[in-house]
Design an enzyme around this catalytic site. Structure first.
Site, short mmCIF file in Angstrom:
data_model
loop_
_atom_site.label_atom_id
_atom_site.label_comp_id
_atom_site.label_asym_id
_atom_site.label_seq_id
_atom_site.Cartn_x
_atom_site.Cartn_y
_atom_site.Cartn_z
N HIS A 17 -52.05 90.51 55.54
CA HIS A 17 -50.70 90.79 54.94
C HIS A 17 -49.84 91.40 56.04
O HIS A 17 -48.78 90.95 56.48
CB HIS A 17 -50.44 91.97 53.98
CG HIS A 17 -50.99 91.46 52.57
ND1 HIS A 17 -52.07 92.38 51.92
CD2 HIS A 17 -50.56 90.50 51.99
CE1 HIS A 17 -52.11 92.11 50.85
NE2 HIS A 17 -51.57 90.87 50.60
N LYS A 41 -52.27 91.11 36.92
CA LYS A 41 -53.34 91.72 37.81
C LYS A 41 -53.54 93.29 37.26
O LYS A 41 -52.32 93.92 37.20
CB LYS A 41 -53.00 91.70 39.21
CG LYS A 41 -53.07 90.35 39.87
CD LYS A 41 -52.90 90.45 41.23
CE LYS A 41 -52.78 89.07 41.93
NZ LYS A 41 -52.57 89.21 43.28
N ARG A 90 -52.51 81.19 52.95
CA ARG A 90 -53.87 81.15 53.64
C ARG A 90 -54.29 79.73 53.63
O ARG A 90 -55.23 79.33 54.64
CB ARG A 90 -54.55 81.94 52.63
CG ARG A 90 -54.33 83.56 52.89
CD ARG A 90 -54.99 84.33 51.83
NE ARG A 90 -54.63 84.17 50.77
CZ ARG A 90 -54.90 84.63 49.61
NH1 ARG A 90 -55.66 85.59 49.79
NH2 ARG A 90 -54.43 84.22 48.43
N SER A 127 -56.83 90.90 49.04
CA SER A 127 -56.90 92.05 48.42
C SER A 127 -58.06 92.43 47.34
O SER A 127 -58.94 93.30 47.24
CB SER A 127 -55.64 92.77 47.77
OG SER A 127 -54.85 92.89 48.76
#
Ligand code: PNS
Length: 159
Positions: A17, A41, A90, A127
């Site tokens: 990040h 989440k 990514r 994460s």
């Protein structure tokens, strides 16, 4: 003033990040790290803890600030006169999800999204993997800022 937002759950912020945020800070006059809730989440850190870790990690970037918002990202952009959302990409596996959100945000309020290729060194980093590895005592020191490492250790220790 050209403003951009780097939104995310940041649970916790990672070096991946931070790399995107650093590069965005060189492209825009002001960049806001927006710590947002992702309704799909569940979190390890509270929003306040995530904000504190993000502030600590970005303290060396003078044109980066940290904020939070509990509604739609596009509404936040409108209230802050932010014209662009910057997100890291990514791998191809990120693309469908990011494109869908980018197009929805464009449709909703005309806010543009720039997808920034992450450094290949961070293409595997997330994460959720950091949380899992730290939970089982693995070494994440190369993957997260120092303040996050400390916070992960104190969560693991039950503090
Ligand atoms: O780091 P994440 O979880 O991939 O980030 C997703 C996030 C927080 C940017 C996204 O869930 C979001 O924008 N949430 C705020 C609410 C919103 O605007 N939802 C509609 C997205 S099209």
């Amino acid at each position: 003033m050209r403003r951009a937002v780097c939104p995310g759950s940041f649970d916790p912020i990672t070096n991946g990040h931070l790399d995107v945020i650093e590069r965005a800070s060189g492209l825009f006059d002001e960049v806001t790290i927006a710590v947002l809730a992702n309704s799909s989440k569940t979190g390890l850190f509270t929003i306040e803890e995530r904000i504190s870790m993000a502030k600590d990690a970005a303290a060396h970037l003078s044109n980066v600030r940290v904020d939070t918002w509990s509604g739609l990202l596009v509404d936040y952009c409108k209230t802050q006169d932010i014209k662009a959302i910057v997100k890291g990409l990514r791998a191809v596996s990120d693309f469908d999800y990011e494109l869908q959100m980018a197009q929805m945000n464009l449709q909703l309020k005309g806010v543009d999204t720039l997808l920034m290729a992450t450094k290949p060194a961070y293409s595997f980093l997330s994460s959720s993997l950091v949380r899992e590895i730290a939970r089982y005592g693995g070494d994440v020191s190369a993957l997260v800022p120092a303040g996050v490492l400390k916070a992960l250790k104190s969560k693991a220790g039950g503090n």
